[in-house]
Design a protein around this motif. Structure first.
Motif, PDB file in Angstrom:
ATOM      1  N   LYS A  78       0.716  -1.271  -0.035  1.00 12.92           N
ATOM      2  CA  LYS A  78       0.164   0.117  -0.053  1.00 12.92           C
ATOM      3  C   LYS A  78       0.938   1.201   0.008  1.00 12.92           C
ATOM      4  O   LYS A  78       0.439   2.350  -0.765  1.00 12.92           O
ATOM      5  N   TYR A  79       2.023   1.210   0.576  1.00 16.22           N
ATOM      6  CA  TYR A  79       2.830   2.468   0.859  1.00 16.22           C
ATOM      7  C   TYR A  79       4.229   2.405   0.092  1.00 16.22           C
ATOM      8  O   TYR A  79       4.778   1.418  -0.372  1.00 16.22           O
ATOM      9  N   THR A  80       4.839   3.791   0.066  1.00 10.53           N
ATOM     10  CA  THR A  80       6.067   3.648  -0.528  1.00 10.53           C
ATOM     11  C   THR A  80       7.005   4.410   0.502  1.00 10.53           C
ATOM     12  O   THR A  80       6.897   4.658   1.401  1.00 10.53           O
ATOM     13  N   ASP A  81       8.461   4.435  -0.310  1.00  7.78           N
ATOM     14  CA  ASP A  81       9.309   5.265   0.573  1.00  7.78           C
ATOM     15  C   ASP A  81       9.152   6.853   1.050  1.00  7.78           C
ATOM     16  O   ASP A  81       9.392   7.158   1.959  1.00  7.78           O
ATOM     17  N   ALA A  82       8.053   7.178   0.353  1.00 10.04           N
ATOM     18  CA  ALA A  82       7.752   8.706   0.497  1.00 10.04           C
ATOM     19  C   ALA A  82       6.895   8.738   1.771  1.00 10.04           C
ATOM     20  O   ALA A  82       6.600   9.688   2.403  1.00 10.04           O
ATOM     21  N   ASP A  83       6.322   7.217   2.129  1.00  9.80           N
ATOM     22  CA  ASP A  83       5.514   7.273   3.441  1.00  9.80           C
ATOM     23  C   ASP A  83       6.173   7.055   4.703  1.00  9.80           C
ATOM     24  O   ASP A  83       5.630   7.015   5.710  1.00  9.80           O
ATOM     25  N   ILE A  84       7.588   6.893   4.598  1.00  7.04           N
ATOM     26  CA  ILE A  84       8.165   6.343   5.816  1.00  7.04           C
ATOM     27  C   ILE A  84       7.976   7.294   6.981  1.00  7.04           C
ATOM     28  O   ILE A  84       7.773   6.698   8.119  1.00  7.04           O
ATOM     29  N   ASP A  85       8.036   8.725   6.981  1.00  5.36           N
ATOM     30  CA  ASP A  85       7.901   9.614   8.042  1.00  5.36           C
ATOM     31  C   ASP A  85       6.409   9.392   8.648  1.00  5.36           C
ATOM     32  O   ASP A  85       6.218   9.271   9.819  1.00  5.36           O
ATOM     33  N   MET A  86       5.299   9.387   7.907  1.00  2.78           N
ATOM     34  CA  MET A  86       4.304   9.250   8.231  1.00  2.78           C
ATOM     35  C   MET A  86       3.833   7.860   8.915  1.00  2.78           C
ATOM     36  O   MET A  86       3.309   7.908   9.812  1.00  2.78           O
ATOM     37  N   LEU A  87       4.532   6.781   8.492  1.00  3.13           N
ATOM     38  CA  LEU A  87       4.237   5.545   9.021  1.00  3.13           C
ATOM     39  C   LEU A  87       5.073   5.571  10.272  1.00  3.13           C
ATOM     40  O   LEU A  87       4.431   4.772  11.204  1.00  3.13           O
ATOM     41  N   ALA A  88       6.328   6.078  10.407  1.00  5.77           N
ATOM     42  CA  ALA A  88       6.932   6.044  11.653  1.00  5.77           C
ATOM     43  C   ALA A  88       6.070   6.780  12.815  1.00  5.77           C
ATOM     44  O   ALA A  88       6.156   6.311  14.001  1.00  5.77           O
ATOM     45  N   THR A  89       5.438   7.746  12.360  1.00  5.40           N
ATOM     46  CA  THR A  89       4.303   8.516  13.245  1.00  5.40           C
ATOM     47  C   THR A  89       3.356   7.828  13.551  1.00  5.40           C
ATOM     48  O   THR A  89       3.015   7.849  14.867  1.00  5.40           O
ATOM     49  N   LYS A  90       2.788   6.944  12.809  1.00  2.00           N
ATOM     50  CA  LYS A  90       1.785   6.045  13.106  1.00  2.00           C
ATOM     51  C   LYS A  90       2.016   4.966  14.049  1.00  2.00           C
ATOM     52  O   LYS A  90       1.349   4.603  15.056  1.00  2.00           O
ATOM     53  N   MET A 118      11.956   0.489  11.330  1.00  3.83           N
ATOM     54  CA  MET A 118      11.005  -0.780  11.249  1.00  3.83           C
ATOM     55  C   MET A 118      10.388  -0.584  10.051  1.00  3.83           C
ATOM     56  O   MET A 118      10.020  -1.523   9.086  1.00  3.83           O
ATOM     57  N   VAL A 119       9.894   0.552   9.427  1.00  5.80           N
ATOM     58  CA  VAL A 119       8.982   0.827   8.390  1.00  5.80           C
ATOM     59  C   VAL A 119       9.939   0.530   7.333  1.00  5.80           C
ATOM     60  O   VAL A 119       9.461  -0.098   6.056  1.00  5.80           O
ATOM     61  N   GLU A 120      11.067   0.781   7.199  1.00  3.66           N
ATOM     62  CA  GLU A 120      12.068   0.508   5.896  1.00  3.66           C
ATOM     63  C   GLU A 120      12.285  -0.839   5.994  1.00  3.66           C
ATOM     64  O   GLU A 120      12.208  -1.464   4.750  1.00  3.66           O
ATOM     65  N   TYR A 121      12.188  -1.738   6.758  1.00  2.00           N
ATOM     66  CA  TYR A 121      12.202  -3.116   6.745  1.00  2.00           C
ATOM     67  C   TYR A 121      10.741  -3.672   6.212  1.00  2.00           C
ATOM     68  O   TYR A 121      10.890  -4.429   5.364  1.00  2.00           O
ATOM     69  N   ILE A 122       9.783  -2.888   6.653  1.00  2.00           N
ATOM     70  CA  ILE A 122       8.464  -3.572   6.378  1.00  2.00           C
ATOM     71  C   ILE A 122       8.416  -3.051   4.717  1.00  2.00           C
ATOM     72  O   ILE A 122       7.692  -4.022   3.753  1.00  2.00           O
ATOM     73  N   LEU A 123       8.737  -2.130   4.264  1.00  2.00           N
ATOM     74  CA  LEU A 123       8.773  -1.933   3.059  1.00  2.00           C
ATOM     75  C   LEU A 123       9.391  -2.559   1.963  1.00  2.00           C
ATOM     76  O   LEU A 123       9.397  -2.936   0.774  1.00  2.00           O
ATOM     77  N   THR A 124      10.583  -3.243   2.361  1.00  2.00           N
ATOM     78  CA  THR A 124      11.046  -4.435   1.729  1.00  2.00           C
ATOM     79  C   THR A 124      10.520  -5.362   1.387  1.00  2.00           C
ATOM     80  O   THR A 124      10.823  -6.370   0.337  1.00  2.00           O
ATOM     81  N   LEU A 125       9.219  -5.536   1.938  1.00  2.00           N
ATOM     82  CA  LEU A 125       8.552  -6.880   1.735  1.00  2.00           C
ATOM     83  C   LEU A 125       7.486  -6.776   0.532  1.00  2.00           C
ATOM     84  O   LEU A 125       6.611  -7.521   0.197  1.00  2.00           O
ATOM     85  N   LYS A 126       7.611  -5.425  -0.123  1.00  2.00           N
ATOM     86  CA  LYS A 126       6.871  -5.180  -1.049  1.00  2.00           C
ATOM     87  C   LYS A 126       6.713  -6.329  -2.229  1.00  2.00           C
ATOM     88  O   LYS A 126       7.668  -6.720  -2.588  1.00  2.00           O
ATOM     89  N   LYS A 127       5.776  -6.771  -2.825  1.00  2.00           N
ATOM     90  CA  LYS A 127       5.742  -8.003  -3.893  1.00  2.00           C
ATOM     91  C   LYS A 127       5.815  -7.406  -5.290  1.00  2.00           C
ATOM     92  O   LYS A 127       5.442  -6.454  -5.426  1.00  2.00           O
TER      93      LYS A 127
END
Length: 127
Positions: A78-90, A118-127
């Motif tokens: 659902k998200y991209t690297d542009a969303d890292i700050d927003m997801l970290a805040t969440k 943590m978010v950076e790791y999660i984003l590595t799981l993109k299919k």
């Protein structure tokens, strides 16, 4: 067997829905000890994964299947690297509504730097 599954589900829901704002301190590990991160790095683990494993995240989230919250792969898709700050805040502030009405607990004591890893790791799981 079914009673164990039901018990696990109940425990998962209660631990993820705990209102941490009324607590002065949460049970979340605030900063990952350096030796754990080094051990994880030695095992070729992403530092973000080591932080996730050291926190309470895996109670409500799994890599490839929904538990209480979305799977990490769903988040990555659902998200991209542009969303890292927003997801970290969440992660730090918690929230609800994006993935349903069950709220994600706040992790107020977590550093922004660790939440981003943590978010950076999660984003590595993109299919």
């Amino acid at each position: 067997m079914n009673k164990y599954i039901a018990l696990f589900a109940l425990l998962s829901i209660f631990s993820c829905n705990k209102n941490l704002e009324s607590d002065k301190e949460s049970n979340v590990m605030l900063e990952e000890p350096a030796f754990k991160v080094l051990d994880s790095a030695a095992a070729n683990k992403h530092e973000g994964l080591a932080l996730i494993e050291g926190a309470d995240c895996l109670t409500c989230h799994k890599i490839d299947s929904r538990v209480v919250g979305p799977s990490y792969q769903e988040v990555a898709d659902k998200y991209t690297d542009a969303d890292i700050d927003m997801l970290a805040t969440k992660i730090i502030e918690g929230g609800k509504g994006v993935w349903g009405e069950i709220p994600m607990s706040a992790h107020k004591g977590m550093s922004e730097a660790n939440a981003k890893k943590m978010v950076e790791y999660i984003l590595t799981l993109k299919k």
